[in-house]
Design a protein around this motif. Structure first.
Motif, PDB file in Angstrom:
ATOM      1  N   ARG A  17       9.125 -40.014  38.176  1.00  0.00           N
ATOM      2  CA  ARG A  17       9.340 -39.224  36.960  1.00  0.00           C
ATOM      3  C   ARG A  17       8.216 -38.204  36.783  1.00  0.00           C
ATOM      4  N   ALA A  18       6.982 -38.617  37.040  1.00  0.00           N
ATOM      5  CA  ALA A  18       5.848 -37.689  36.946  1.00  0.00           C
ATOM      6  C   ALA A  18       6.003 -36.556  37.956  1.00  0.00           C
ATOM      7  N   LEU A  19       6.445 -36.901  39.160  1.00  0.00           N
ATOM      8  CA  LEU A  19       6.668 -35.897  40.195  1.00  0.00           C
ATOM      9  C   LEU A  19       7.750 -34.913  39.761  1.00  0.00           C
ATOM     10  N   LEU A  20       8.841 -35.413  39.218  1.00  0.00           N
ATOM     11  CA  LEU A  20       9.937 -34.550  38.769  1.00  0.00           C
ATOM     12  C   LEU A  20       9.496 -33.645  37.625  1.00  0.00           C
ATOM     13  N   LEU A  21       8.780 -34.199  36.658  1.00  0.00           N
ATOM     14  CA  LEU A  21       8.313 -33.390  35.527  1.00  0.00           C
ATOM     15  C   LEU A  21       7.356 -32.292  35.987  1.00  0.00           C
ATOM     16  N   SER A  22       6.480 -32.609  36.929  1.00  0.00           N
ATOM     17  CA  SER A  22       5.563 -31.589  37.435  1.00  0.00           C
ATOM     18  C   SER A  22       6.279 -30.576  38.307  1.00  0.00           C
ATOM     19  N   THR A  23       7.390 -30.959  38.888  1.00  0.00           N
ATOM     20  CA  THR A  23       8.188 -29.991  39.639  1.00  0.00           C
ATOM     21  C   THR A  23       8.824 -28.996  38.681  1.00  0.00           C
ATOM     22  N   LEU A  24       9.239 -29.471  37.511  1.00  0.00           N
ATOM     23  CA  LEU A  24       9.853 -28.586  36.524  1.00  0.00           C
ATOM     24  C   LEU A  24       8.848 -27.594  35.951  1.00  0.00           C
ATOM     25  N   TYR A  25       7.635 -28.088  35.625  1.00  0.00           N
ATOM     26  CA  TYR A  25       6.588 -27.193  35.126  1.00  0.00           C
ATOM     27  C   TYR A  25       5.229 -27.848  35.368  1.00  0.00           C
ATOM     28  N   PRO A  26       4.273 -27.105  35.888  1.00  0.00           N
ATOM     29  CA  PRO A  26       2.958 -27.679  36.178  1.00  0.00           C
ATOM     30  C   PRO A  26       2.317 -28.315  34.942  1.00  0.00           C
ATOM     31  N   GLY A  27       1.827 -29.526  35.123  1.00  0.00           N
ATOM     32  CA  GLY A  27       1.127 -30.224  34.056  1.00  0.00           C
ATOM     33  C   GLY A  27       1.984 -31.206  33.281  1.00  0.00           C
ATOM     34  N   LEU A  28       3.300 -31.073  33.345  1.00  0.00           N
ATOM     35  CA  LEU A  28       4.158 -31.998  32.586  1.00  0.00           C
ATOM     36  C   LEU A  28       4.055 -33.427  33.112  1.00  0.00           C
ATOM     37  N   GLY A  29       3.935 -33.587  34.410  1.00  0.00           N
ATOM     38  CA  GLY A  29       3.795 -34.926  34.981  1.00  0.00           C
ATOM     39  C   GLY A  29       2.489 -35.572  34.559  1.00  0.00           C
ATOM     40  N   GLN A  30       1.410 -34.795  34.555  1.00  0.00           N
ATOM     41  CA  GLN A  30       0.119 -35.308  34.119  1.00  0.00           C
ATOM     42  C   GLN A  30       0.159 -35.655  32.635  1.00  0.00           C
ATOM     43  N   LEU A  31       0.849 -34.850  31.851  1.00  0.00           N
ATOM     44  CA  LEU A  31       0.989 -35.124  30.417  1.00  0.00           C
ATOM     45  C   LEU A  31       1.796 -36.404  30.189  1.00  0.00           C
ATOM     46  N   TYR A  32       2.811 -36.632  31.019  1.00  0.00           N
ATOM     47  CA  TYR A  32       3.623 -37.850  30.943  1.00  0.00           C
ATOM     48  C   TYR A  32       2.771 -39.094  31.181  1.00  0.00           C
ATOM     49  N   VAL A  33       1.861 -39.016  32.151  1.00  0.00           N
ATOM     50  CA  VAL A  33       0.988 -40.160  32.424  1.00  0.00           C
ATOM     51  C   VAL A  33       0.100 -40.422  31.211  1.00  0.00           C
ATOM     52  N   GLY A  34      -0.396 -39.367  30.594  1.00  0.00           N
ATOM     53  CA  GLY A  34      -1.165 -39.506  29.373  1.00  0.00           C
ATOM     54  C   GLY A  34      -2.573 -40.016  29.561  1.00  0.00           C
ATOM     55  N   ASN A  35      -3.008 -40.139  30.790  1.00  0.00           N
ATOM     56  CA  ASN A  35      -4.328 -40.676  31.076  1.00  0.00           C
ATOM     57  C   ASN A  35      -5.435 -39.648  30.848  1.00  0.00           C
ATOM     58  N   ASP A  36      -5.128 -38.381  31.073  1.00  0.00           N
ATOM     59  CA  ASP A  36      -6.135 -37.328  30.982  1.00  0.00           C
ATOM     60  C   ASP A  36      -5.464 -36.063  30.437  1.00  0.00           C
ATOM     61  N   ASN A  37      -5.198 -36.049  29.126  1.00  0.00           N
ATOM     62  CA  ASN A  37      -4.471 -34.925  28.529  1.00  0.00           C
ATOM     63  C   ASN A  37      -5.195 -33.585  28.645  1.00  0.00           C
ATOM     64  N   PRO A  38      -6.527 -33.517  28.500  1.00  0.00           N
ATOM     65  CA  PRO A  38      -7.166 -32.212  28.696  1.00  0.00           C
ATOM     66  C   PRO A  38      -6.890 -31.638  30.085  1.00  0.00           C
ATOM     67  N   ARG A  39      -6.894 -32.494  31.082  1.00  0.00           N
ATOM     68  CA  ARG A  39      -6.582 -32.038  32.451  1.00  0.00           C
ATOM     69  C   ARG A  39      -5.162 -31.510  32.518  1.00  0.00           C
ATOM     70  N   ALA A  40      -4.228 -32.209  31.888  1.00  0.00           N
ATOM     71  CA  ALA A  40      -2.830 -31.765  31.895  1.00  0.00           C
ATOM     72  C   ALA A  40      -2.697 -30.391  31.246  1.00  0.00           C
ATOM     73  N   PHE A  41      -3.405 -30.182  30.133  1.00  0.00           N
ATOM     74  CA  PHE A  41      -3.317 -28.886  29.461  1.00  0.00           C
ATOM     75  C   PHE A  41      -3.967 -27.779  30.295  1.00  0.00           C
ATOM     76  N   TRP A  42      -5.042 -28.091  31.005  1.00  0.00           N
ATOM     77  CA  TRP A  42      -5.646 -27.104  31.899  1.00  0.00           C
ATOM     78  C   TRP A  42      -4.692 -26.749  33.026  1.00  0.00           C
ATOM     79  N   ILE A  43      -4.007 -27.734  33.572  1.00  0.00           N
ATOM     80  CA  ILE A  43      -3.055 -27.467  34.650  1.00  0.00           C
ATOM     81  C   ILE A  43      -1.886 -26.638  34.121  1.00  0.00           C
ATOM     82  N   MET A  44      -1.408 -26.967  32.922  1.00  0.00           N
ATOM     83  CA  MET A  44      -0.325 -26.176  32.323  1.00  0.00           C
ATOM     84  C   MET A  44      -0.777 -24.736  32.085  1.00  0.00           C
ATOM     85  N   GLY A  45      -1.983 -24.576  31.549  1.00  0.00           N
ATOM     86  CA  GLY A  45      -2.502 -23.236  31.306  1.00  0.00           C
ATOM     87  C   GLY A  45      -2.717 -22.469  32.594  1.00  0.00           C
ATOM     88  N   GLY A  46      -3.270 -23.141  33.597  1.00  0.00           N
ATOM     89  CA  GLY A  46      -3.473 -22.497  34.902  1.00  0.00           C
ATOM     90  C   GLY A  46      -2.166 -22.081  35.533  1.00  0.00           C
TER      91      GLY A  46
END
Length: 133
Positions: A17-46
């Protein structure tokens, strides 16, 4: 014990699921895991900045001669593709690490379950261990 095991499986995240979400848009898979939200937002912004820059680059190269635009378009495409593939892999790895961390915490709590910390009459901490055969 069974209840704790079910709770552990509910807390785990699905790597697919994390892989699929990150395939749809960068950072969504990391946000789904919820372990490191600042990292997910940086990846989404990047990802957003790279996508906007890539689209602007394609637009700028659209009125150039084909020989000149070809290399530029290839470089933009490879950059976007490389970032996206890294992001997908990162989401999968992050999910795997998160699940392993949960399993380690569960194992440690199982080992420490028989231990109890109490206080004696004079308020001295007493560590006790109980086991059953």
């Amino acid at each position: 014990d069974r209840r704790r095991q079910e709770s552990l499986s509910e807390m785990k995240r699905d790597p697919a699921r994390a892989l699929l979400l990150s395939t749809l848009y960068p950072g969504l898979g990391q946000l789904y895991v919820g372990n490191d939200n600042p990292r997910a937002f940086w990846i989404m912004g990047g990802g957003t900045v790279l996508l906007a820059g890539g689209l602007a680059g394609y637009a700028l190269l659209s009125n150039r001669p084909e020989e000149a635009a070809g290399l530029g378009n290839l470089m933009i495409t490879l950059t976007l593709l490389g970032y996206h593939l890294w992001n997908i892999r990162d989401a999968y790895v992050m999910t795997d690490e998160y699940n392993r961390m949960l399993e380690d915490k569960y194992r440690i709590s199982e080992l420490l379950a028989p231990l109890s910390l109490t206080a004696s009459l004079d308020k001295t901490p007493v560590l006790s261990y109980s086991f059953s055969l």
